[in-house]
Motif scaffolding. Sequence first.
Motif, PDB file in Angstrom:
ATOM      1  N   SER A 115       2.242  -4.887  50.234  1.00  0.00           N
ATOM      2  CA  SER A 115       1.737  -5.056  48.870  1.00  0.00           C
ATOM      3  C   SER A 115       1.590  -3.654  48.284  1.00  0.00           C
ATOM      4  CB  SER A 115       0.414  -5.818  48.850  1.00  0.00           C
ATOM      5  OG  SER A 115      -0.578  -5.094  49.523  1.00  0.00           O
ATOM      6  N   VAL A 116       1.984  -3.516  47.049  1.00  0.00           N
ATOM      7  CA  VAL A 116       1.981  -2.216  46.389  1.00  0.00           C
ATOM      8  C   VAL A 116       0.832  -2.177  45.381  1.00  0.00           C
ATOM      9  CG1 VAL A 116       3.309  -0.609  44.961  1.00  0.00           C
ATOM     10  CG2 VAL A 116       4.482  -2.023  46.665  1.00  0.00           C
ATOM     11  N   PRO A 117      -0.191  -1.358  45.653  1.00  0.00           N
ATOM     12  CA  PRO A 117      -1.260  -1.219  44.662  1.00  0.00           C
ATOM     13  C   PRO A 117      -0.724  -0.537  43.402  1.00  0.00           C
ATOM     14  CG  PRO A 117      -1.752   0.057  46.653  1.00  0.00           C
ATOM     15  CD  PRO A 117      -0.411  -0.572  46.848  1.00  0.00           C
ATOM     16  N   VAL A 118      -1.299  -0.905  42.271  1.00  0.00           N
ATOM     17  CA  VAL A 118      -0.846  -0.375  40.984  1.00  0.00           C
ATOM     18  C   VAL A 118      -2.002   0.332  40.282  1.00  0.00           C
ATOM     19  CG1 VAL A 118       0.093  -0.971  38.706  1.00  0.00           C
ATOM     20  CG2 VAL A 118       0.860  -2.217  40.742  1.00  0.00           C
ATOM     21  N   VAL A 119      -1.723   1.542  39.829  1.00  0.00           N
ATOM     22  CA  VAL A 119      -2.635   2.263  38.957  1.00  0.00           C
ATOM     23  C   VAL A 119      -2.004   2.164  37.569  1.00  0.00           C
ATOM     24  CG1 VAL A 119      -3.658   4.498  38.383  1.00  0.00           C
ATOM     25  CG2 VAL A 119      -3.371   3.828  40.788  1.00  0.00           C
ATOM     26  N   ASP A 120      -2.658   1.409  36.677  1.00  0.00           N
ATOM     27  CA  ASP A 120      -2.098   1.175  35.348  1.00  0.00           C
ATOM     28  C   ASP A 120      -2.725   2.143  34.351  1.00  0.00           C
ATOM     29  OD1 ASP A 120      -0.992   0.264  33.024  1.00  0.00           O
ATOM     30  OD2 ASP A 120      -1.599  -1.828  33.309  1.00  0.00           O
ATOM     31  N   LEU A 121      -1.928   3.082  33.886  1.00  0.00           N
ATOM     32  CA  LEU A 121      -2.393   4.080  32.911  1.00  0.00           C
ATOM     33  C   LEU A 121      -1.803   3.830  31.524  1.00  0.00           C
ATOM     34  CD1 LEU A 121      -2.072   7.274  35.145  1.00  0.00           C
ATOM     35  CD2 LEU A 121      -4.112   5.897  34.705  1.00  0.00           C
ATOM     36  N   THR A 122      -1.224   2.651  31.328  1.00  0.00           N
ATOM     37  CA  THR A 122      -0.567   2.377  30.042  1.00  0.00           C
ATOM     38  C   THR A 122      -1.548   2.360  28.876  1.00  0.00           C
ATOM     39  OG1 THR A 122      -0.694  -0.007  30.447  1.00  0.00           O
ATOM     40  CG2 THR A 122       1.357   1.115  31.084  1.00  0.00           C
ATOM     41  N   GLY A 123      -2.821   2.116  29.135  1.00  0.00           N
ATOM     42  CA  GLY A 123      -3.817   2.085  28.061  1.00  0.00           C
ATOM     43  C   GLY A 123      -4.400   3.441  27.733  1.00  0.00           C
ATOM     44  N   VAL A 124      -4.027   4.479  28.481  1.00  0.00           N
ATOM     45  CA  VAL A 124      -4.550   5.827  28.237  1.00  0.00           C
ATOM     46  C   VAL A 124      -3.749   6.459  27.102  1.00  0.00           C
ATOM     47  CG1 VAL A 124      -4.873   8.123  29.229  1.00  0.00           C
ATOM     48  CG2 VAL A 124      -5.302   6.090  30.628  1.00  0.00           C
ATOM     49  N   ALA A 125      -4.487   6.992  26.119  1.00  0.00           N
ATOM     50  CA  ALA A 125      -3.823   7.618  24.959  1.00  0.00           C
ATOM     51  C   ALA A 125      -3.263   8.985  25.350  1.00  0.00           C
ATOM     52  CB  ALA A 125      -4.820   7.772  23.806  1.00  0.00           C
ATOM     53  N   GLY A 126      -2.047   9.263  24.925  1.00  0.00           N
ATOM     54  CA  GLY A 126      -1.430  10.571  25.152  1.00  0.00           C
ATOM     55  C   GLY A 126      -0.564  10.615  26.391  1.00  0.00           C
ATOM     56  N   ALA A 127       0.716  10.886  26.184  1.00  0.00           N
ATOM     57  CA  ALA A 127       1.675  10.927  27.287  1.00  0.00           C
ATOM     58  C   ALA A 127       1.337  12.018  28.296  1.00  0.00           C
ATOM     59  CB  ALA A 127       3.096  11.121  26.750  1.00  0.00           C
ATOM     60  N   GLU A 128       0.901  13.183  27.822  1.00  0.00           N
ATOM     61  CA  GLU A 128       0.576  14.278  28.747  1.00  0.00           C
ATOM     62  C   GLU A 128      -0.611  13.927  29.625  1.00  0.00           C
ATOM     63  OE1 GLU A 128       0.200  18.140  26.941  1.00  0.00           O
ATOM     64  OE2 GLU A 128       2.073  17.874  25.810  1.00  0.00           O
ATOM     65  N   LEU A 129      -1.624  13.275  29.043  1.00  0.00           N
ATOM     66  CA  LEU A 129      -2.792  12.874  29.824  1.00  0.00           C
ATOM     67  C   LEU A 129      -2.403  11.826  30.864  1.00  0.00           C
ATOM     68  CD1 LEU A 129      -5.790  13.055  30.424  1.00  0.00           C
ATOM     69  CD2 LEU A 129      -6.187  11.396  28.573  1.00  0.00           C
ATOM     70  N   ARG A 130      -1.590  10.845  30.466  1.00  0.00           N
ATOM     71  CA  ARG A 130      -1.122   9.829  31.427  1.00  0.00           C
ATOM     72  C   ARG A 130      -0.348  10.480  32.568  1.00  0.00           C
ATOM     73  NH1 ARG A 130       0.145   7.000  26.725  1.00  0.00           N
ATOM     74  NH2 ARG A 130       2.353   7.521  26.955  1.00  0.00           N
ATOM     75  N   GLU A 131       0.535  11.395  32.224  1.00  0.00           N
ATOM     76  CA  GLU A 131       1.332  12.098  33.237  1.00  0.00           C
ATOM     77  C   GLU A 131       0.429  12.854  34.204  1.00  0.00           C
ATOM     78  OE1 GLU A 131       4.967  13.032  35.005  1.00  0.00           O
ATOM     79  OE2 GLU A 131       4.808  11.876  33.158  1.00  0.00           O
ATOM     80  N   SER A 132      -0.546  13.571  33.670  1.00  0.00           N
ATOM     81  CA  SER A 132      -1.486  14.337  34.503  1.00  0.00           C
ATOM     82  C   SER A 132      -2.304  13.417  35.404  1.00  0.00           C
ATOM     83  CB  SER A 132      -2.403  15.170  33.608  1.00  0.00           C
ATOM     84  OG  SER A 132      -3.380  15.814  34.378  1.00  0.00           O
ATOM     85  N   MET A 133      -2.807  12.334  34.839  1.00  0.00           N
ATOM     86  CA  MET A 133      -3.589  11.376  35.628  1.00  0.00           C
ATOM     87  C   MET A 133      -2.716  10.704  36.695  1.00  0.00           C
ATOM     88  SD  MET A 133      -5.925   9.670  32.621  1.00  0.00           S
ATOM     89  CE  MET A 133      -6.797   8.532  33.696  1.00  0.00           C
ATOM     90  N   GLY A 134      -1.472  10.425  36.347  1.00  0.00           N
ATOM     91  CA  GLY A 134      -0.554   9.824  37.307  1.00  0.00           C
ATOM     92  C   GLY A 134      -0.270  10.753  38.474  1.00  0.00           C
ATOM     93  N   ARG A 135      -0.034  12.006  38.165  1.00  0.00           N
ATOM     94  CA  ARG A 135       0.213  12.992  39.235  1.00  0.00           C
ATOM     95  C   ARG A 135      -1.029  13.171  40.104  1.00  0.00           C
ATOM     96  NH1 ARG A 135       5.121  15.068  38.847  1.00  0.00           N
ATOM     97  NH2 ARG A 135       6.156  15.072  36.835  1.00  0.00           N
TER      98      ARG A 135
END
Length: 170
Positions: A115-135
Amino acid sequence: MNTSDDRTSSARLLARMRQRAGSSVPESPMRRREAGEPAPLSFAQQRLWFLNQFAPDSAEYILPFPLRVTGPLDLPALERALTALVERHEVLRTRLVVDAEGDPEQLVDDPWTVSVPVVDLTGVAGAELRESMGRDAIEKEIGKPFDLAGGPLLRALLVRLGAGDSLLLL
């Protein structure tokens, strides 16, 4: 000579060597084992086990495989594909345990469902912030050591950054 003949002649040679040397020639760790039957560690597994004993909270031996996935991603299909890999490849189901004498050995478990856990950052405003949080989420997962005796020795994490943009860590 075909592969079957090669294996047969190699097995005969090993049997003769064992017979001549008595029990001093170890059994080949390459022979197929029954489910749950322990086997000796390979040299690489011995190194891994030693490093884990030396620094059990370290994740230095982990080989992370991060990927960027663009386009639609079918999570159930991904989980089925990873489960099929686990079913097919014993190395993904192998744990390193210690026997009653304290010696390490390997055990191959039955296949298990990934099973693959998912971190969903689609609701976070700003592509750079999502990218940083994803990394950051990926780095945090990479830093977690494995329990070599308890398993499983494969983990996955999916970070959804946006529609059709994800990070996958294996």
